[in-house]
Design a protein around this motif. Structure first.
Motif: not given
Length: 271
Positions: A133-159
């Motif tokens: 599905a990701l290949e067909l949608a042209g979205q082949e970058q996937l990141f494996a994160l812990s919830p804490a890292r996901f929150v850190a990424l959200y905070d950087e983007l939202a900030g």
């Protein structure tokens, strides 16, 4: 504006499984392609922005409808529905959120492992349907994160100054990230009409985590908070499902709460 991503994020880049599309059975590849075509046709692809002017007493109203600067998807490690993933991603792509300077970030969250285990040791294989599905949608970058890292990424983007974005969670989470987000149902409840002649094997492939209940219109079923119905006679059921499917649509899916407009923001000028 152009969204800037933290350098540490790319340490968690996961191999999506190049060639997954070719590994999937041809009839299932066709189902995923039909899902994408269906979403394109029904949701449409909107331009980068729209402008409308309505003069009134020497004044004009200008309205802009722009894609969000970033969209962050958090996919539960147990989630395995290719059509369900496409139904979440395509509205954001159709809204223009993957155009130059913008970012659509897809993260797989492993709640039971440490961050370094996720990124360096485990790198769990994706279900083939998700990889394709990701290949067909042209979205082949996937990141494996812990919830804490996901929150850190959200905070950087939202900030980030002037950056606008949204977060979407898909799947079942024991401890969902504690940030504003749109949460899609972790386990959908689907009532299947036993008389409709549905392809049960295809339905199980398309929605492997669904709670599928075979029940006719005369049988009592609990509606639950999010409900789908697959039947050739939906009016016979005393239900108000969020999604109705007809026989032949076992591998199609839609999240009604995620139209392309969900991934856009509006501005106005009176001049």
């Amino acid at each position: 504006m152009s969204v800037s991503l933290p350098e540490w994020l790319f340490d968690s880049l996961v191999d999506c499984g190049p060639g997954a599309y070719g590994d999937l059975a041809p009839e299932l590849r066709a189902r995923l392609k039909s899902q994408i075509a269906f979403l394109h046709h029904c949701l449409g692809e909107s331009p980068a922005w729209r402008e409308r002017r309505q003069p009134w007493l020497d004044r004009s109203l200008t309205r802009r409808d722009d894609p969000l600067d970033w969209v962050l998807f958090g996919i539960a490690e147990s989630y395995a529905s290719g059509p369900g993933l496409l139904a979440a991603l395509l509205p954001a792509l159709l809204a223009g959120c993957a155009t130059a300077g913008r970012e659509v970030l897809i993260c797989r969250l492993a709640e039971s492992a440490r961050f370094d285990e996720i990124c360096q040791e485990r790198r769990p294989d994706l279900p083939l349907a998700l990889s394709a599905a990701l290949e067909l949608a042209g979205q082949e970058q996937l990141f494996a994160l812990s919830p804490a890292r996901f929150v850190a990424l959200y905070d950087e983007l939202a900030g980030a100054s002037r950056a606008r974005g949204r977060t979407v969670l898909l799947g079942e989470f024991h401890n969902p990230p504690d940030r504003p987000c749109a949460r899609l149902p972790g386990r959908v409840r689907l009532v299947l009409d036993p008389a409709c002649g549905a392809d049960r094997a295809l339905l199980r492939w398309a929605q492997p985590g669904a709670d599928i209940i075979e029940a006719g219109p005369e049988e009592s079923t609990e509606s639950g908070s999010w409900l789908a119905l697959l039947s050739h006679r939906p009016a016979a059921y005393n239900l108000a499902p969020d999604l109705r499917l007809a026989p032949g649509g076992e591998a199609l899916w839609l999240w009604p709460e995620l139209p392309p407009s969900f991934f856009r923001f509006r501005r106005a000028d009176i001049g």
